[in-house]
Design a protein around this motif. Sequence first.
Motif, PDB file in Angstrom:
ATOM      1  N   TYR A  19       0.828  -1.210   0.000  1.00 39.49           N
ATOM      2  CA  TYR A  19       0.000   0.000   0.000  1.00 39.49           C
ATOM      3  C   TYR A  19       0.863   1.260   0.000  1.00 39.49           C
ATOM      4  CZ  TYR A  19      -2.979   3.747   1.677  1.00 39.49           C
ATOM      5  OH  TYR A  19      -3.618   4.947   1.816  1.00 39.49           O
ATOM      6  N   THR A  22       2.749   1.691  -3.361  1.00 34.56           N
ATOM      7  CA  THR A  22       1.800   2.081  -4.408  1.00 34.56           C
ATOM      8  C   THR A  22       1.365   3.526  -4.223  1.00 34.56           C
ATOM      9  OG1 THR A  22       1.010  -0.191  -4.600  1.00 34.56           O
ATOM     10  CG2 THR A  22      -0.414   1.523  -5.489  1.00 34.56           C
ATOM     11  N   SER A  23       1.096   3.921  -2.972  1.00 32.84           N
ATOM     12  CA  SER A  23       0.700   5.307  -2.692  1.00 32.84           C
ATOM     13  C   SER A  23       1.812   6.281  -3.056  1.00 32.84           C
ATOM     14  CB  SER A  23       0.342   5.473  -1.219  1.00 32.84           C
ATOM     15  OG  SER A  23      -0.807   4.746  -0.910  1.00 32.84           O
TER      16      SER A  23
END
Length: 158
Positions: A19, A22-23
């Motif tokens: 996460y 990806t962020s």
Amino acid sequence: MISQILTILGVVIGALTSYLSTSAAERARHRRALATRWDERKLDTYIEYATCVKEIADLAKRAYQAPDGSDDREQFLSAMNKAEQKRSALFEALTLLASPATTDAATAVNPVVWRMLEAARRRESDPREINLVLVEELNNYHRQARLDLDISIDHRAP
């Protein structure tokens, strides 16, 4: 039991890492897209401003050369005044988008344009003579705009 906790902890850490990476990648992509969009907007504004200045210079020369009281002179003066209004509005957009050095360069162009306008209106001097100063100021403006946009032009032959 401990192996199950370690497995769950591994899954949680893996999901969190995925996460976060990806962020971070998405934020970087978004920043690049914004920078590109603003650079495109800057380039368009820089080109429009320079084009408008050149249009004013051409109209001033034509108005100066046209006979007093002729329809041509009145049309050139009217078009010149409209182009000056457009240049003024473009300058406002330019000051919002440009680097301080580019804004300073455009600011130096303005009084030369105004001298050309007055020369055409009053016929006290030939706008073509003022054009030499305008070319120098526009060259500086172009140089600063290229620096602001990080455009390097190598004029050497390969």
